[in-house]
Design an enzyme around this catalytic site. Structure first.
Site, short mmCIF file in Angstrom:
data_model
loop_
_atom_site.label_atom_id
_atom_site.label_comp_id
_atom_site.label_asym_id
_atom_site.label_seq_id
_atom_site.Cartn_x
_atom_site.Cartn_y
_atom_site.Cartn_z
N ASP B 101 0.85 -1.19 0.00
CA ASP B 101 0.00 0.00 0.00
C ASP B 101 0.88 1.24 0.00
OD1 ASP B 101 -2.16 1.59 -0.11
OD2 ASP B 101 -2.99 1.06 1.84
N HIS B 412 4.20 5.46 13.37
CA HIS B 412 3.05 5.78 12.50
C HIS B 412 1.70 5.42 13.10
CE1 HIS B 412 2.42 1.58 11.65
NE2 HIS B 412 1.61 1.81 10.65
#
Lengths: 139, 489
Positions: B101, B412
């Site tokens: 992704d 993240h």
């Protein structure tokens, strides 16, 4: 014979399948089924439309990787859910007839949108009962 | 190797939250591996991380260390939470260091509304976004473009969206790299990837992707001054967070190049430690082709989140019968967490060009960094860390220490700690939905099974992750954000 099972604790964020088949045709069909069932509840998907896939590869593992990747490609390209596949493998070439229908969010019970087939632990091997494959998908 | 429990005995504590595996840990390691985490996170760290972070340490041209952030877990090739910088002349580029992704990332938007005003409309908002930001398996978006326009979008990213009426001009400077990676070349992208992605602009995807309405409670504003500069200035102010990426377009580019790179490792004498850890010399034809195709996917992801921002503004305008401008729906920032970029960094006292891979890790540039827009020159770059849909998220800011220690990089998210099958065995999607509603979080998903798999208990404690970043100094917490409504893919 069991068609496939989910391997626990192989991929925390993703899903790992161990797939079985008495021959390569059945192994590929069961691998496709694992992908279909991970995408949606198949009891609500009808065989309304047919699609075909033709592929060649250098070896049987690459052929399985490309076949499953092609299913994900068609899923997005045509917004399509598959229900069934019929696979014929001759050496390292494949011809498959698949059926299913367009995605309808009202009608279908969707599950995971698989992003990609990974090569992690990816293998196809001969067993005493036929064939076995391990496929880990990225969701 | 992945079955063992606890960290390897060779793991040495370097400082309170930095741990190191020396090059003697594994044959072929060119640099040591550094893993960030409090003792609690390290003790619970997925053992696969240690194997993968040291595999990465064996790749040609790696600089300083192979890193894993505190939200790390097992991934494909690189661990999630992985950071590695490679020399542009002697190093490699690896699709496994970016993920399928490509440019999965986070976007945060403010409003001038408080939760008191928004609360009665939460359900209406969620139901609106459920329609206008399609999610789930094979979802199609509402942006209709032809092949030429798609090629333009791959090159121009967010800029294409602004020029075509999907957003405000100011959105661009509030996006990492102004929402556009310059070296994109659509000729390096397969027709398949183009066919797969052309209808997906403005879609959310599934898995852990979401669009969430959140609140900044007074008690959760950690750095008032910087929060105000980021547009969060009122107690109980409502913000909207988006987590998604390049959809099937990026996934297909990842798949295509994984196959291509598998075939070239031998040609360049690169050891294959894991079939997912494919790579090619950055300077080679294959390396450059992937770098250019990856940029197309990254630009598509910026455009995807830009169109979603446009839908968010439209949705709020419709529901509150006010313009988005009147509701001050400014973007705070958009930051990628799955991407590789050439950047300049100091390595052993020398300024050097390196290709920094961030896979499930976020750029965290400090104040005065030349790449930051004037509005954030003094504060540093906003860093958006998405948590689970139950526990909340954080807004942080980049620091000089991140530049010194981690190639300008931080964590993240909160990171998974429980498998999807284990999560759905523990709770059913419809039960979780009800439980969350009782706790004041309204959630709607394209998939009930997917919802159960994303339960809060399947994730690490985000506070522990943020605490690690704070102690390490590689980013500074600004605001903690609580979820109130969520559209889950």
């Amino acid at each position: 014979m069991k068609k496939y099972k989910v391997l626990e604790d192989v991929a925390i964020a993703d899903i790992a399948f161990e797939i079985y088949g008495k021959n390569l045709n059945e192994l590929f069909e069961n691998a496709a089924l694992a992908i279909f069932e991970e995408s949606a509840d198949l009891s609500k998907v009808e065989n309304k439309e047919k699609k075909s896939i033709k592929l060649n590869a250098d070896n049987v593992e690459d052929l399985l990787y490309d076949f499953l990747s092609e299913i994900l490609f068609l899923k997005d390209k045509d917004s399509f859910l598959f229900k069934k596949s019929n696979v014929k493998i001759d050496k390292n070439s494949l011809k498959a007839e698949l059926s299913g229908e367009q995605i309808d969010r009202e009608k279908h019970e969707l599950r995971n949108d698989i992003k990609a087939i990974t090569l992690h632990m990816f293998k196809v091997e001969k067993t005493k009962d036929g064939y076995k494959a391990v496929v880990v998908v990225d969701v | 190797m992945e079955q063992q429990s606890g960290p390897p005995k060779e793991l040495k504590q370097v400082s309170e939250v930095v741990w190191e595996l020396p090059t003697s840990y594994k044959k072929g390691m060119l640099v040591p591996a550094r893993i960030y985490g409090t003792k609690k996170l390290i003790d619970a760290m997925d053992p696969g991380v240690y194997n993968q972070v040291t595999n990465v340490a064996c790749l040609p041209g790696i600089q300083k260390y192979s890193y894993c952030m505190p939200d790390g877990h097992w991934g494909y090739g690189f661990p999630i939470g992985g950071v590695a910088a490679f020399d542009v002349d002697t190093g490699v580029i690896s699709p496994g260091g970016i993920g399928f992704d490509i440019n999965c990332g986070m976007r945060l938007v403010t409003t001038n509304l408080t939760i008191k005003e928004v609360e009665p409309k939460l359900k209406e908002l969620v139901n609106t976004f459920f329609q206008t930001v399609p999610s789930g398996v094979g979802a199609k978006g509402f942006v209709k473009i032809n092949n030429n326009q798609f090629n333009e979008l791959m090159v121009d990213g967010s800029k294409w969206c602004i020029e075509n009426g999907y957003g405000w001009k100011e959105d661009l400077e509030r996006t990492e790299g102004y929402g556009k990676i310059d070296w994109a070349d659509p000729a390096k992208v397969s027709d398949k990837a183009k066919q797969r992605g052309i209808k997906q602009i403005g879609t959310l995807g599934s898995g852990n992707h979401y669009l969430e309405v959140q609140v900044a409670q007074a008690a959760n504003i950690i750095d008032e001054e910087i929060a105000a500069k980021f547009g969060i200035h009122t107690p109980d102010q409502v913000v909207i967070m988006v987590h998604c990426g390049s959809r099937g377009f990026g996934h297909q580019i990842g798949t295509d190049y994984l196959r291509i790179f598998s075939g070239v490792m031998k040609k360049y004498n690169i050891p294959v430690l894991d079939r997912e850890l494919t790579c090619a010399p950055f300077a080679s034809d294959e390396g450059q082709d992937y770098y250019k195709a990856m940029a197309c996917a990254a630009n598509m992801a910026f455009a995807n989140r830009q169109v979603i921002l446009h839908r968010i503004r439209e949705g709020f305008s419709k529901v509150f019968n006010r313009s988005a401008e009147a509701m001050e729906m400014h973007m705070v920032y958009d930051v990628a967490h799955n991407v590789a970029k050439v950047e300049e960094h100091d390595v052993d006292g020398k300024r050097k060009k390196v290709v920094v891979h961030r896979k499930g890790s976020t750029r965290a540039f400090p104040p005065n960094h030349p790449e930051l827009p004037s509005i954030y020159k003094k504060t540093g770059q906003p860093v958006i860390i998405g948590g689970s849909m139950e526990t909340g998220s954080y807004l942080l800011v980049g620091t000089e220490k991140a530049m010194e220690d981690t190639f300008g990089t931080t964590a993240h998210g909160s990171g998974r700690t429980m498998s999807r099958s284990a999560a759905k065995r523990q709770i059913r999607g419809d039960k979780l939905q009800k439980d969350m509603e009782n706790r004041g979080i309204y959630v709607k998903s394209a998939s009930m099974q997917g919802l159960a798999e994303e339960a809060g208990f399947a994730y690490k404690d985000i506070n522990e992750v943020v605490e690690t970043l704070k102690i390490a100094g590689i980013s500074k917490p600004v605001v903690q954000l609580r979820p109130r409504a969520n559209v889950k893919g």
